[in-house]
Motif scaffolding. Structure first.
Motif, PDB file in Angstrom:
ATOM      1  N   ARG A   6       0.813  -1.213   0.000  1.00  0.00           N
ATOM      2  CA  ARG A   6       0.000   0.000   0.000  1.00  0.00           C
ATOM      3  C   ARG A   6       0.846   1.263   0.000  1.00  0.00           C
ATOM      4  NH1 ARG A   6      -2.031  -3.376   4.051  1.00  0.00           N
ATOM      5  NH2 ARG A   6      -4.201  -4.052   3.827  1.00  0.00           N
ATOM      6  N   HIS A   7       2.086   1.133   0.379  1.00  0.00           N
ATOM      7  CA  HIS A   7       2.927   2.282   0.656  1.00  0.00           C
ATOM      8  C   HIS A   7       4.034   2.413  -0.388  1.00  0.00           C
ATOM      9  CE1 HIS A   7       0.695   1.596   4.289  1.00  0.00           C
ATOM     10  NE2 HIS A   7       1.398   0.518   4.596  1.00  0.00           N
ATOM     11  N   SER A   8       4.803   3.496  -0.300  1.00  0.00           N
ATOM     12  CA  SER A   8       5.875   3.694  -1.275  1.00  0.00           C
ATOM     13  C   SER A   8       6.942   4.604  -0.675  1.00  0.00           C
ATOM     14  CB  SER A   8       5.334   4.315  -2.569  1.00  0.00           C
ATOM     15  OG  SER A   8       4.766   5.588  -2.308  1.00  0.00           O
ATOM     16  N   VAL A   9       8.101   4.596  -1.311  1.00  0.00           N
ATOM     17  CA  VAL A   9       9.186   5.490  -0.923  1.00  0.00           C
ATOM     18  C   VAL A   9       9.941   5.898  -2.175  1.00  0.00           C
ATOM     19  CG1 VAL A   9      10.751   3.535  -0.455  1.00  0.00           C
ATOM     20  CG2 VAL A   9      11.231   5.783   0.538  1.00  0.00           C
ATOM     21  N   GLY A  10      10.341   7.144  -2.206  1.00  0.00           N
ATOM     22  CA  GLY A  10      11.154   7.655  -3.302  1.00  0.00           C
ATOM     23  C   GLY A  10      12.271   8.517  -2.751  1.00  0.00           C
ATOM     24  N   CYS A  11      13.365   8.595  -3.480  1.00  0.00           N
ATOM     25  CA  CYS A  11      14.500   9.393  -3.017  1.00  0.00           C
ATOM     26  C   CYS A  11      15.240   9.984  -4.205  1.00  0.00           C
ATOM     27  CB  CYS A  11      15.456   8.537  -2.188  1.00  0.00           C
ATOM     28  SG  CYS A  11      16.862   9.470  -1.512  1.00  0.00           S
ATOM     29  N   GLN A  58      14.436  10.899   2.183  1.00  0.00           N
ATOM     30  CA  GLN A  58      13.608   9.899   1.534  1.00  0.00           C
ATOM     31  C   GLN A  58      12.150  10.274   1.777  1.00  0.00           C
ATOM     32  OE1 GLN A  58      14.618   5.829   2.443  1.00  0.00           O
ATOM     33  NE2 GLN A  58      16.781   6.125   1.976  1.00  0.00           N
ATOM     34  N   GLY A  59      11.332  10.198   0.734  1.00  0.00           N
ATOM     35  CA  GLY A  59       9.931  10.571   0.834  1.00  0.00           C
ATOM     36  C   GLY A  59       9.050   9.342   0.977  1.00  0.00           C
ATOM     37  N   TRP A  60       8.447   9.182   2.129  1.00  0.00           N
ATOM     38  CA  TRP A  60       7.625   8.012   2.441  1.00  0.00           C
ATOM     39  C   TRP A  60       6.151   8.351   2.391  1.00  0.00           C
ATOM     40  CZ3 TRP A  60       8.779   2.937   3.301  1.00  0.00           C
ATOM     41  CH2 TRP A  60      10.128   2.607   3.423  1.00  0.00           C
ATOM     42  N   SER A  61       5.367   7.528   1.716  1.00  0.00           N
ATOM     43  CA  SER A  61       3.918   7.655   1.700  1.00  0.00           C
ATOM     44  C   SER A  61       3.318   6.411   2.341  1.00  0.00           C
ATOM     45  CB  SER A  61       3.391   7.774   0.265  1.00  0.00           C
ATOM     46  OG  SER A  61       3.823   8.978  -0.327  1.00  0.00           O
ATOM     47  N   LEU A  62       2.643   6.600   3.465  1.00  0.00           N
ATOM     48  CA  LEU A  62       1.926   5.522   4.127  1.00  0.00           C
ATOM     49  C   LEU A  62       0.440   5.776   3.907  1.00  0.00           C
ATOM     50  CD1 LEU A  62       3.862   5.178   7.516  1.00  0.00           C
ATOM     51  CD2 LEU A  62       4.337   4.092   5.313  1.00  0.00           C
ATOM     52  N   PHE A  63      -0.193   4.887   3.182  1.00  0.00           N
ATOM     53  CA  PHE A  63      -1.596   5.051   2.815  1.00  0.00           C
ATOM     54  C   PHE A  63      -2.484   4.989   4.068  1.00  0.00           C
ATOM     55  CE2 PHE A  63      -5.706   3.581   1.268  1.00  0.00           C
ATOM     56  CZ  PHE A  63      -5.894   4.407   0.165  1.00  0.00           C
ATOM     57  N   PRO A  64      -3.503   5.861   4.203  1.00  0.00           N
ATOM     58  CA  PRO A  64      -3.982   6.754   3.143  1.00  0.00           C
ATOM     59  C   PRO A  64      -3.450   8.182   3.174  1.00  0.00           C
ATOM     60  CG  PRO A  64      -5.609   6.641   4.883  1.00  0.00           C
ATOM     61  CD  PRO A  64      -4.504   5.717   5.292  1.00  0.00           C
ATOM     62  N   ASN A  65      -3.010   8.702   4.329  1.00  0.00           N
ATOM     63  CA  ASN A  65      -2.860  10.158   4.410  1.00  0.00           C
ATOM     64  C   ASN A  65      -1.624  10.631   5.150  1.00  0.00           C
ATOM     65  OD1 ASN A  65      -3.831   9.288   6.952  1.00  0.00           O
ATOM     66  ND2 ASN A  65      -4.728  11.298   7.364  1.00  0.00           N
ATOM     67  N   PHE A  66      -0.550   9.843   5.101  1.00  0.00           N
ATOM     68  CA  PHE A  66       0.662  10.188   5.834  1.00  0.00           C
ATOM     69  C   PHE A  66       1.811  10.285   4.844  1.00  0.00           C
ATOM     70  CE2 PHE A  66       4.539   9.108   8.076  1.00  0.00           C
ATOM     71  CZ  PHE A  66       4.418   9.689   9.338  1.00  0.00           C
ATOM     72  N   GLU A  89      16.207  13.925  11.546  1.00  0.00           N
ATOM     73  CA  GLU A  89      15.056  14.813  11.387  1.00  0.00           C
ATOM     74  C   GLU A  89      14.067  14.250  10.379  1.00  0.00           C
ATOM     75  OE1 GLU A  89      17.330  18.228   9.977  1.00  0.00           O
ATOM     76  OE2 GLU A  89      16.278  18.101   8.060  1.00  0.00           O
ATOM     77  N   CYS A  90      12.816  14.658  10.520  1.00  0.00           N
ATOM     78  CA  CYS A  90      11.803  14.305   9.533  1.00  0.00           C
ATOM     79  C   CYS A  90      10.719  15.370   9.524  1.00  0.00           C
ATOM     80  CB  CYS A  90      11.207  12.931   9.796  1.00  0.00           C
ATOM     81  SG  CYS A  90      10.087  12.856  11.199  1.00  0.00           S
ATOM     82  N   HIS A  91       9.995  15.418   8.413  1.00  0.00           N
ATOM     83  CA  HIS A  91       8.899  16.367   8.230  1.00  0.00           C
ATOM     84  C   HIS A  91       7.675  15.570   7.797  1.00  0.00           C
ATOM     85  CE1 HIS A  91      11.982  19.532   8.325  1.00  0.00           C
ATOM     86  NE2 HIS A  91      12.686  18.678   7.615  1.00  0.00           N
ATOM     87  N   VAL A  92       6.564  15.763   8.479  1.00  0.00           N
ATOM     88  CA  VAL A  92       5.372  14.943   8.273  1.00  0.00           C
ATOM     89  C   VAL A  92       4.205  15.818   7.826  1.00  0.00           C
ATOM     90  CG1 VAL A  92       3.655  13.494   9.414  1.00  0.00           C
ATOM     91  CG2 VAL A  92       6.095  13.188   9.928  1.00  0.00           C
ATOM     92  N   ILE A  93       3.533  15.356   6.783  1.00  0.00           N
ATOM     93  CA  ILE A  93       2.301  15.984   6.303  1.00  0.00           C
ATOM     94  C   ILE A  93       1.175  14.971   6.457  1.00  0.00           C
ATOM     95  CG2 ILE A  93       1.120  17.069   4.355  1.00  0.00           C
ATOM     96  CD1 ILE A  93       3.574  18.632   5.146  1.00  0.00           C
ATOM     97  N   ARG A  94       0.118  15.367   7.160  1.00  0.00           N
ATOM     98  CA  ARG A  94      -1.092  14.550   7.238  1.00  0.00           C
ATOM     99  C   ARG A  94      -2.248  15.371   6.696  1.00  0.00           C
ATOM    100  NH1 ARG A  94      -2.467  13.062  12.864  1.00  0.00           N
ATOM    101  NH2 ARG A  94      -0.851  14.426  13.712  1.00  0.00           N
ATOM    102  N   ALA A  95      -3.128  14.745   5.947  1.00  0.00           N
ATOM    103  CA  ALA A  95      -4.276  15.447   5.375  1.00  0.00           C
ATOM    104  C   ALA A  95      -5.541  14.659   5.689  1.00  0.00           C
ATOM    105  CB  ALA A  95      -4.119  15.602   3.864  1.00  0.00           C
ATOM    106  N   MET A  96      -6.515  15.348   6.277  1.00  0.00           N
ATOM    107  CA  MET A  96      -7.758  14.719   6.672  1.00  0.00           C
ATOM    108  C   MET A  96      -8.924  15.354   5.947  1.00  0.00           C
ATOM    109  SD  MET A  96      -7.195  12.399   8.937  1.00  0.00           S
ATOM    110  CE  MET A  96      -8.912  12.236   9.426  1.00  0.00           C
ATOM    111  N   PRO A  97      -9.959  14.582   5.633  1.00  0.00           N
ATOM    112  CA  PRO A  97     -11.179  15.205   5.132  1.00  0.00           C
ATOM    113  C   PRO A  97     -11.711  16.223   6.144  1.00  0.00           C
ATOM    114  CG  PRO A  97     -11.287  12.823   4.910  1.00  0.00           C
ATOM    115  CD  PRO A  97     -10.081  13.119   5.743  1.00  0.00           C
ATOM    116  N   HIS A  98     -12.334  17.283   5.654  1.00  0.00           N
ATOM    117  CA  HIS A  98     -12.870  18.302   6.553  1.00  0.00           C
ATOM    118  C   HIS A  98     -14.047  17.717   7.343  1.00  0.00           C
ATOM    119  CE1 HIS A  98     -14.716  22.122   7.844  1.00  0.00           C
ATOM    120  NE2 HIS A  98     -13.489  22.604   7.736  1.00  0.00           N
ATOM    121  N   PRO A  99     -14.177  18.050   8.630  1.00  0.00           N
ATOM    122  CA  PRO A  99     -15.284  17.498   9.428  1.00  0.00           C
ATOM    123  C   PRO A  99     -16.662  17.767   8.833  1.00  0.00           C
ATOM    124  CG  PRO A  99     -13.680  18.552  10.855  1.00  0.00           C
ATOM    125  CD  PRO A  99     -13.265  18.857   9.450  1.00  0.00           C
TER     126      PRO A  99
END
Length: 455
Positions: A242-247, A337-345, A353-363
């Motif tokens: 389900r996941h992927s990584v790119g660099c 390295q850019g990691w995508s953990l499905f669905p929204n991480f 160090e690391c930088h994390v983006i999470r995106a959620m549907p609006h309530p």
């Protein structure tokens, strides 16, 4: 520098290049209705969000027994709490008597959860313990009326929740390969140095798409091209269930044209891109100085570059501070390295160090809106960790928070894109090869939608 054999980061040596990936391996045509149609988001709600593991916070947010936090998914509310036995559990945030919310704030600490409506109370393990005037209420099965459980587990210092109480184990969802590749970074030991949450005028997948490709850098972040060399031909990719990584290997811009002095100055100008760099620069300067002659002229011997010196400086610095980087390769000292953990991480990570983006549907359920949660984490020893630990900033006035430049540019661009996606004549997007991670993300999304529809 000599590499130790068998380190997980050596996957880059066998990772797929763009040349090895078919032009339409995972599909290049993406319908726009998945970003704008309420019906599509409702399908996602039922078939993805209600059945997948998603990050809801950090383990460090719940250090003591009774520490709790809430998590909202559309109009659903959940409680995550650390029990007296140290285990972290999750429950539906509703009293089993008349459905009243038990926890109304973001977080807190409690010996028990007490419903403020009729004073029913529950232990930290969710078991119903107290019923007001129980002796006259008739028989009540306290086991059957305990809080409704949801699946909760932890990985790499993050707390994951799955609304499905019968979800597959988180370890299986993450996968053994992903866990092995991320373990040497010691993510669980990092602390937040930036933590911001804000509602955006775009679909949650617009956020995910934006951070899963570097194709937009020339248009959205042109200033980065003056500092960092981006060569798509050098990028490497790996795809999991389900996941992927790119660099894309890091180097300073124009490395093949400029001399050693320009390379060194290029690296020193990257403090905004790499927050840990100020800690590394003193050792970096020491190592650079060793290559100056008596007149101060800088010359690197064969095999030595500003990049390799930065890698050695990072390894020396972190080792000296107490972080075990022995299982990270030299490339992992300098390359995100850019990691995508499905669905929204989505996470970019390098040593320390690391930088994390999470995106959620609006309530509200509006597909043209979402909530993003952006965080930066660093490995810092003792007192420094206490000094630089950041608290959550909840932005309530749109546009009032000033992000660092590159993030601000993404913030503005994503909302512009959503405005364009709402044009009814535009019925699909056309991805190019450099957007293969985006393509794979939508491939996995479609696969989940189809699988759960058949189940």
């Amino acid at each position: 520098m000599v590499q130790q054999a068998g380190r997980p980061g050596e996957w880059l040596d066998t990772g797929l290049s763009l040349a090895e990936i078919g032009a339409d391996k995972f599909g290049s045509r993406i319908s726009t209705d998945r970003y704008t149609a309420p019906g599509f988001q409702e399908r996602e709600r039922e078939r993805i969000w209600a059945r997948t593991w998603q990050v809801v916070g950090r383990v460090s947010e719940l250090p003591k027994a009774g520490d709790w936090k809430t998590y909202r998914l559309f109009d659903q509310s959940y409680i995550i709490v650390r029990g007296r036995d140290g285990a972290i559990r999750g429950f539906v945030n509703a009293c089993r008597h008349r459905g009243n919310l038990l926890c109304q704030g973001e977080q807190g600490n409690a010996r028990r959860f007490v419903c403020q409506y009729h004073l029913w109370s529950y232990d930290l393990d969710g078991k119903l313990r107290g019923v007001l005037r129980e002796n006259i209420q008739g028989p009540i099965d306290k086991d059957e009326k305990s809080l409704l459980k949801v699946s909760v587990d932890t990985f790499a210092g993050f707390v994951f929740l799955n609304p499905d109480p019968d979800a597959e184990p988180l370890a299986d969802y993450i996968g053994a390969e992903v866990a092995e590749l991320l373990e040497p970074y010691h993510l669980d030991e990092m602390i937040p140095v930036m933590d911001v949450r804000e509602a955006l005028e775009c679909n949650w997948k617009v956020v995910m798409d934006a951070f899963q490709e570097g194709y937009h850098v020339s248009g959205v972040h042109p200033q980065l091209l003056n500092q960092i060399d981006l060569d798509p031909a050098k990028s490497r990719y790996r795809f999991f269930d389900r996941h992927s990584v790119g660099c894309a290997p890091f180097d300073v811009a124009n490395a093949e044209t400029f001399g050693p002095e320009q390379h060194v100055e290029g690296i020193k100008g990257l403090t905004e891109t790499f927050p840990s760099l100020p800690m590394i620069l003193p050792r970096f300067d020491e190592l650079v100085a060793a290559h100056r002659d008596e007149n101060g002229k800088l010359e690197f011997p064969d095999g030595v570059t500003a990049r390799t010196i930065l890698q050695q400086a990072a390894r020396d610095t972190f080792t000296g501070m107490g972080l075990d980087v022995s299982r990270l390769t030299d490339a992992q000292m300098s390359d995100n390295q850019g990691w995508s953990l499905f669905p929204n991480f989505f996470m970019t990570i390098r040593a320390g160090e690391c930088h994390v983006i999470r995106a959620m549907p609006h309530p509200s359920g509006d597909p043209n809106k979402c909530v993003w949660h952006v965080s930066s984490y660093m490995w810092l020893p003792g007192e420094l960790a206490d000094q630089f630990r950041a608290e959550l900033i909840d932005v309530t006035e749109p546009g009032s928070h000033e992000y660092f430049l590159a993030l601000q540019q993404d913030y503005e661009q994503m909302q512009r894109q959503q405005a364009g996606l709402r044009n009814t004549r535009l019925d699909h997007l056309s991805l190019v090869k450099e957007e293969v991670i985006v393509s794979y993300f939508h491939h996995v999304l479609d696969r989940h939608l189809a699988a759960t529809a058949q189940s």
